[in-house]
Write a protein that holds these residues in place. Structure first.
Motif, mmCIF file in Angstrom:
data_model
loop_
_atom_site.group_PDB
_atom_site.id
_atom_site.type_symbol
_atom_site.label_atom_id
_atom_site.label_comp_id
_atom_site.label_asym_id
_atom_site.label_seq_id
_atom_site.Cartn_x
_atom_site.Cartn_y
_atom_site.Cartn_z
ATOM 1 N N SER A 20 -33.448 2.670 -117.736
ATOM 2 C CA SER A 20 -34.102 1.736 -116.819
ATOM 3 C C SER A 20 -35.598 1.658 -117.096
ATOM 4 N N TRP A 23 -37.620 1.966 -109.600
ATOM 5 C CA TRP A 23 -36.397 2.399 -108.961
ATOM 6 C C TRP A 23 -36.723 2.920 -107.559
ATOM 7 N N GLU A 27 -29.669 7.681 -116.953
ATOM 8 C CA GLU A 27 -29.946 6.511 -116.108
ATOM 9 C C GLU A 27 -31.436 6.191 -116.110
ATOM 10 N N PRO A 77 -31.300 10.152 -109.978
ATOM 11 C CA PRO A 77 -30.697 9.567 -111.180
ATOM 12 C C PRO A 77 -30.605 10.610 -112.288
#
Length: 166
Positions: free
Chosen positions: A106, A110, A102, A98
């Protein structure tokens, strides 16, 4: 669970004759995916071999050497931004890391990889998803939960000096 934010370890779990045998791997196995895989393959076990990695009690990897490759489940793809071994795991999975934007956007875990890599050993894809998408679990707790599903959580906790609290 863990108060040691620097808790880092790599362990091999080898199943032979219905028993799990655990061994803590050298420190180099916590820094290089190729070294970790080489350590697991060096066991030359007849039964299943599972590798468990915890880095800084922040994120974890479960991996399993298979003929022609390795199956990997990385708890947090954003770790690839700061750790080479996590980046190597994503490269092996053929998944792009990522971006910083990103990662910053978040707040949720992940995870990336093969959620069904331990299905035949008793840890279903559903259970692995629950463990790795739980944002309240630290890396060591994730690994202990996986070990619990496979039946060797007590041995793992003793080996790496953690308390089992579930």
């Amino acid at each position: 669970m863990s108060t040691d934010s620097d808790l880092t370890f790599a362990v091999s779990a080898i199943r032979a004759d219905g028993q799990w045998n655990l061994r803590e791997l050298p420190a180099r196995a916590t820094e290089s995916l190729s070294d970790l895989i080489a350590e697991l393959r060096a066991s030359r076990a007849e039964g299943p071999v599972v590798g468990l990695l915890c880095v800084d009690d922040d994120w974890s990897v479960v991996l399993r050497p298979v003929p022609g490759g390795v199956r990997i489940l990385l708890s947090d793809a954003t770790a690839a931004l700061d750790y080479d071994i996590a980046s190597e795991a994503l490269d092996t999975l053929d998944i792009d890391a990522p971006s910083e934007d990103e990662a910053d956007a978040s707040d949720d875990p992940w995870p990336e990889g093969d959620f069904d890599l331990l299905e035949d050993l008793g840890a279903s894809e559903q259970i692995m998803s629950i463990i790795f998408y739980d944002d309240d679990l630290y890396g060591a707790e994730q690994v202990l939960r996986v070990a619990d599903e496979l039946g060797f959580a007590d041995e793992l906790a003793d080996l790496v000096g953690m308390e089992l609290e579930f």
